[in-house]
Design a protein around this motif. Structure first.
Motif, PDB file in Angstrom:
ATOM      1  N   GLY A  88       3.353  -1.931  -4.720  1.00 56.79           N
ATOM      2  CA  GLY A  88       2.307  -1.728  -5.714  1.00 56.79           C
ATOM      3  C   GLY A  88       0.929  -2.071  -5.208  1.00 56.79           C
ATOM      4  O   GLY A  88      -0.079  -1.659  -5.799  1.00 56.79           O
ATOM      5  N   ASP A  89       0.846  -2.837  -4.105  1.00 62.42           N
ATOM      6  CA  ASP A  89      -0.450  -3.119  -3.494  1.00 62.42           C
ATOM      7  C   ASP A  89      -0.879  -1.940  -2.629  1.00 62.42           C
ATOM      8  O   ASP A  89      -0.097  -1.039  -2.328  1.00 62.42           O
ATOM      9  N   ARG A  90      -2.145  -1.971  -2.213  1.00 59.78           N
ATOM     10  CA  ARG A  90      -2.672  -0.916  -1.348  1.00 59.78           C
ATOM     11  C   ARG A  90      -3.353  -1.572  -0.152  1.00 59.78           C
ATOM     12  O   ARG A  90      -4.257  -2.392  -0.306  1.00 59.78           O
ATOM     13  N   LEU A  91      -2.919  -1.201   1.053  1.00 58.40           N
ATOM     14  CA  LEU A  91      -3.423  -1.769   2.301  1.00 58.40           C
ATOM     15  C   LEU A  91      -4.313  -0.774   3.019  1.00 58.40           C
ATOM     16  O   LEU A  91      -3.922   0.379   3.224  1.00 58.40           O
ATOM     17  N   LEU A  92      -5.488  -1.217   3.437  1.00 56.96           N
ATOM     18  CA  LEU A  92      -6.372  -0.442   4.297  1.00 56.96           C
ATOM     19  C   LEU A  92      -6.182  -0.906   5.733  1.00 56.96           C
ATOM     20  O   LEU A  92      -6.277  -2.105   6.027  1.00 56.96           O
ATOM     21  N   VAL A  93      -5.904   0.021   6.634  1.00 59.01           N
ATOM     22  CA  VAL A  93      -5.814  -0.269   8.064  1.00 59.01           C
ATOM     23  C   VAL A  93      -6.966   0.447   8.754  1.00 59.01           C
ATOM     24  O   VAL A  93      -7.044   1.677   8.712  1.00 59.01           O
ATOM     25  N   VAL A  94      -7.847  -0.320   9.382  1.00 53.95           N
ATOM     26  CA  VAL A  94      -8.996   0.249  10.076  1.00 53.95           C
ATOM     27  C   VAL A  94      -8.699   0.260  11.575  1.00 53.95           C
ATOM     28  O   VAL A  94      -8.618  -0.787  12.215  1.00 53.95           O
TER      29      VAL A  94
END
Length: 356
Positions: A183-189
């Motif tokens: 349910g979380d959202r992860l940003l990978v840069v």
């Protein structure tokens, strides 16, 4: 013993040369290298050596051929991944965080054993080696037994090797430092080896993943793996609960903070800028967290078997991230990695290739 190593010397192209490897000390093992990952840390270290002759490589996988007299948990014929060294005695090691070992620099980056002796000589002269306790850009490596992790006999070497550092860092950053939930959202840069490993690990947890990378081949792979991909942080990204920066760029880190929801967390794993500016008031007012993360805050002997088990269960498709090159094709491998054609480069010594 006599071995073949990939020697870097100044601006010249690296070359395969004969070298003499020391006898294993009581706490060391001799490993025949089957594959070794290429990591950004190798390139940063080369730049810092300013031309001094060096043999690097710190994501080795291979078969144990000899063990020191004090080694009781490894034997000839065992297949291992070689990871980073830690002393096992300082307060950080005792507390279960060996990546922050108080002797880490001496053990991993001095180019010598902790007592100052050399493990590798060329024409009778010591060279910078014992990198991360191994220097696996070679056909054989001496490694600290405590830094070696047993792996299944049938696990392909090109899949296993990056578990020593790159995949360990990306997966560990997700599992240990960020700890997102379904349910979380992860940003990978940055979707190189570390970022891609973080993305597939988060996807395996049921976390939504957003990847930002300017290189189209990396974005395509991220999309194929199940992530949403964008070229720039300035694109209309959805707000995220967690973020991981692999670039080490101060301006990118500041921009990544802006994407976080209140009480979000950003982890930093990239070697880059030492100084930068962030909006401290924004961090305070929105309850944000910024965390450093070295080697995924992992104990290799605990996390690597976990990642192998997840791979065997079909949750972590490591092989989709890997492109192999012959050990002597170092420059071509670096270019492919920088261009995004190869996400995670693994170098294979001559005679060791068996990756299908």
């Amino acid at each position: 013993m006599r071995t073949t190593v990939l020697l870097h010397r100044g601006q010249d192209a690296p070359s395969l040369v004969d070298a003499q490897l020391d006898e294993p000390r009581p706490d060391e093992v001799l490993v025949r290298v089957e594959a070794t990952g290429l990591c950004h840390t190798d390139l940063v270290t080369l730049a810092g050596l300013r031309g001094a002759p060096a043999v690097l490589g710190h994501e080795g996988c291979g078969t144990v051929e000899r063990v020191g007299d004090a080694v009781t948990d490894l034997a000839p014929g065992d297949r291992v991944v070689m990871s980073f060294r830690s002393c096992g005695q300082c307060d950080q090691c005792a507390d279960g965080h060996p990546a922050y070992c108080l002797r880490a620099s001496r053990l991993n980056s001095s180019g010598r054993r902790p007592d100052g002796t050399a493990t590798l000589t060329i024409d009778g002269e010591p060279v910078f080696a014992s990198f991360f306790g191994q220097s696996s850009f070679a056909t054989h490596a001496l490694a600290a037994a405590s830094a070696c992790v047993l792996i299944p006999a049938d696990l392909p070497a090109h899949v296993a090797a990056p578990l020593g550092c790159g995949f360990l860092t990306g997966a560990g950053a997700v599992l240990h430092t960020l700890a997102p939930e379904r349910g979380d959202r992860l940003l990978v840069v940055g979707a190189g080896g570390v970022g891609a490993a973080a993305a597939v690990t988060a996807l395996a947890l049921g976390v939504e993943v957003v990847v930002v990378d300017p290189l189209e081949p990396r974005r395509t792979l991220a999309h194929d793996l199940g992530a949403t991909a964008f070229a720039h942080l300035e694109d209309p990204l959805p707000p995220v609960t967690h973020a991981l920066d692999t670039t080490g760029r101060a301006d990118v880190i500041a921009a990544a903070l802006k994407t976080l929801r209140p009480r979000g967390i950003l982890a930093l794993v990239g070697l880059g800028s030492a100084l930068g500016e962030i909006d401290l008031r924004d961090v305070m007012m929105r309850g944000l967290q910024v965390r450093g993360c070295v080697e995924g805050d992992a104990s290799p002997r605990a996390l690597i078997p976990q990642l192998v088990a997840m791979h065997r269960a079909g949750l972590l498709p490591w092989e989709r991230l890997v492109t192999t090159f012959d050990l002597d094709a170092f420059d071509a491998a670096v270019k492919a990695q920088r261009d995004g054609v190869a996400v995670k480069v693994v170098l294979v010594p001559s005679g060791a290739r068996n990756d299908g």
